[in-house]
Design an enzyme around this catalytic site. Structure first.
Site, PDB file in Angstrom:
ATOM      1  N   ARG A  44       0.857  -1.186   0.000  1.00  0.00           N
ATOM      2  CA  ARG A  44       0.000   0.000   0.000  1.00  0.00           C
ATOM      3  C   ARG A  44       0.889   1.230   0.000  1.00  0.00           C
ATOM      4  O   ARG A  44       2.108   1.121   0.118  1.00  0.00           O
ATOM      5  CB  ARG A  44      -1.035  -0.002   1.132  1.00  0.00           C
ATOM      6  N   GLY A  45       0.263   2.411  -0.134  1.00  0.00           N
ATOM      7  CA  GLY A  45       1.041   3.643  -0.296  1.00  0.00           C
ATOM      8  C   GLY A  45       1.164   3.910  -1.795  1.00  0.00           C
ATOM      9  O   GLY A  45       1.514   3.002  -2.560  1.00  0.00           O
ATOM     10  N   ALA A  46       0.882   5.151  -2.202  1.00  0.00           N
ATOM     11  CA  ALA A  46       0.741   5.458  -3.637  1.00  0.00           C
ATOM     12  C   ALA A  46       1.964   5.059  -4.482  1.00  0.00           C
ATOM     13  O   ALA A  46       1.830   4.321  -5.467  1.00  0.00           O
ATOM     14  CB  ALA A  46       0.398   6.936  -3.799  1.00  0.00           C
ATOM     15  N   ARG A  87      -7.274  -0.009  -7.083  1.00  0.00           N
ATOM     16  CA  ARG A  87      -7.446   1.088  -6.124  1.00  0.00           C
ATOM     17  C   ARG A  87      -7.560   2.387  -6.928  1.00  0.00           C
ATOM     18  O   ARG A  87      -6.605   2.782  -7.604  1.00  0.00           O
ATOM     19  CB  ARG A  87      -6.277   1.128  -5.120  1.00  0.00           C
ATOM     20  N   GLN A 194      -2.213   2.484   9.807  1.00  0.00           N
ATOM     21  CA  GLN A 194      -0.904   2.627   9.151  1.00  0.00           C
ATOM     22  C   GLN A 194       0.059   3.449  10.012  1.00  0.00           C
ATOM     23  O   GLN A 194       1.275   3.257   9.932  1.00  0.00           O
ATOM     24  CB  GLN A 194      -1.064   3.316   7.789  1.00  0.00           C
ATOM     25  N   ASP A 235      -1.956  10.960  -2.260  1.00  0.00           N
ATOM     26  CA  ASP A 235      -2.333   9.920  -3.233  1.00  0.00           C
ATOM     27  C   ASP A 235      -2.648  10.523  -4.597  1.00  0.00           C
ATOM     28  O   ASP A 235      -2.552   9.848  -5.618  1.00  0.00           O
ATOM     29  CB  ASP A 235      -3.524   9.124  -2.715  1.00  0.00           C
ATOM     30  N   LYS A 246      -4.884   9.997   2.870  1.00  0.00           N
ATOM     31  CA  LYS A 246      -5.586   9.111   3.800  1.00  0.00           C
ATOM     32  C   LYS A 246      -6.678   9.856   4.573  1.00  0.00           C
ATOM     33  O   LYS A 246      -6.467  10.982   5.016  1.00  0.00           O
ATOM     34  CB  LYS A 246      -4.560   8.502   4.761  1.00  0.00           C
TER      35      LYS A 246
HETATM   36  O1  MRU Z   1      -4.531   3.183   2.009  1.00  0.00           O
HETATM   37  P1  MRU Z   1      -3.051   3.416   1.937  1.00  0.00           P
HETATM   38  O2  MRU Z   1      -2.300   2.867   3.097  1.00  0.00           O
HETATM   39  O3  MRU Z   1      -2.489   2.975   0.606  1.00  0.00           O
HETATM   40  O4  MRU Z   1      -2.918   4.988   1.984  1.00  0.00           O
HETATM   41  C1  MRU Z   1      -1.646   5.557   1.933  1.00  0.00           C
HETATM   42  C2  MRU Z   1      -1.640   7.033   2.066  1.00  0.00           C
HETATM   43  O5  MRU Z   1      -2.670   7.657   2.165  1.00  0.00           O
HETATM   44  C3  MRU Z   1      -0.313   7.709   1.980  1.00  0.00           C
HETATM   45  O6  MRU Z   1      -0.286   8.847   2.761  1.00  0.00           O
HETATM   46  C4  MRU Z   1      -0.040   8.115   0.527  1.00  0.00           C
HETATM   47  O7  MRU Z   1      -0.234   7.025  -0.334  1.00  0.00           O
HETATM   48  C5  MRU Z   1       1.327   8.656   0.329  1.00  0.00           C
HETATM   49  S1  MRU Z   1       2.567   7.421   0.490  1.00  0.00           S
HETATM   50  C6  MRU Z   1       4.062   8.113   0.107  1.00  0.00           C
END
Ligand code: MRU
Length: 348
Positions: A44-46, A87, A194, A235, A246
């Protein structure tokens, strides 16, 4: 602390659902397994899901390399659609998949097997670039951090959310490397935790002081004067500077404004989406009710209660002190400032 590992053209993803209790890698043998890992939040994470999807495309190409070219391209397009559908909010996913498709389509005259090799090389480039970019973001961002700072962050925008180093946590790492005295306040980040599970884990491993708080405590800490600045990842950032991140980020930005605390967003160019003029146009992922109704496997809300579980929210540009990118810092972002900034950076 690698979220993504490649061993002999095998994609291994650190199962982030199990952290911090267990460090376990999941092997993805086909693109469907990569799509499933993204959907199920193994990764996870963009930026991390963008890089994982790029490898998913390379894996798909390898699986199709014996096919004649028209079937190869049809299969690859199908994989691209499947990966992209997992996603909807983080635009890095579509960015990486489209980049891979464009590279594949540009290979006129090459065999399917040769294109598959080229796609593995391209996925490796995307992964390597991500770390380089994050270090640049870190360097620009560190200049905004005072010599002593208590920094509140939300979710996890660290090494685990990227290929390495992180965006928001990359800025914190760079500030620490410069000798600044930094402590981190990590919002636990309901419902997926997270912050408590991943951000705190990253900070503890590097001996950066970290305090976990429940999300509803941030306002009280700000009122007590215990927060010097907020920094989060993103994201998707659209043309006017509105930022999807998030769920809970928007509330933090409102609180920061009310307490006159700087609110920074750290993100690479691959997180920008100039096809959308404002944040209302960003698709917001909704996840299943059980993420809210269950906690650590135990039901906590009564059967029959309705649930609403948007995974992201949108912070208006007006609440953002600055966006930190690999090309520099854009203060108080607006449509005009962003367009001018990226034109100058040769990225229009
Ligand atoms: O649902 P997630 O855990 O994928 O959400 C992640 C976030 O919202 C992060 O803040 C975002 O992707 C930036 S990661 C460098």
């Amino acid at each position: 602390m690698e979220a993504i590992r490649i061993v002999d053209k095998k994609l291994l993803l650190l199962d982030q659902r199990l952290l911090p209790g267990q460090v376990n890698f999941v092997e993805c043998g086909d693109w469907q397994a990569v799509a499933n890992a993204i959907l199920e939040m193994v990764v996870r994470g963009a930026p991390a899901i963008g890089a994982a999807a790029a490898y998913g495309m390379a894996i798909a190409a390898t699986g199709l390399q014996q096919q004649e070219l028209s079937l190869f391209y049809a299969g690859l397009t199908n994989a691209a659609e499947g990966l992209q559908a997992t996603r909807p909010t983080a635009v890095n996913l579509a960015w990486a998949v489209q980049r891979m498709l464009n590279v594949a389509r540009a290979q006129t005259g090459a065999t399917a097997a040769a294109i598959a090799d080229i796609l593995w090389a391209e996925a490796n480039i995307i992964a390597k670039e991500d770390i380089v970019v994050n270090k640049k973001i870190g360097a620009f961002g560190a200049s905004l951090i005072p010599q002593q700072a208590r920094i509140l962050t939300h979710c996890n925008a660290g090494a685990l959310a990227t290929v390495g180093y992180g965006t928001a946590l990359g800025v914190i790492r760079s500030a620490v490397a410069q000798g600044k005295q930094v402590s981190v306040i990590a919002d636990e980040t309901r419902p997926y935790l997270q912050g408590a599970r991943l951000t705190a884990w990253e900070m503890v491993q590097e001996n950066i002081p970290v305090t976990v708080i429940a999300d509803n405590m941030a306002g009280f800490l700000m009122k007590q004067g215990k927060v010097d600045l907020v920094i989060v990842g993103a994201d998707r950032i659209v043309a006017n500077g509105d930022v999807a991140n998030k769920i809970g980020t928007y509330a933090l930005a409102v609180l920061a404004k009310a307490h006159q605390i700087p609110f920074y967003v750290a993100a690479p160019y691959s997180t920008f989406d100039f096809t959308k003029s404002n944040g209302d146009q960003i698709p917001i992922e909704e996840r299943c009710e059980t993420e809210l109704t269950y906690f650590a496997g135990t039901q906590i809300a009564p059967t029959g209660a309705c649930c609403y579980n948007p995974a992201f929210d949108v912070t208006p540009a007006a609440l953002i002190s600055a966006i930190i990118t690999e090309f520099g810092v854009i203060e108080q972002p607006t449509t005009q400032k962003l367009a001018a900034f990226f034109t100058e950076a040769n990225h229009d």
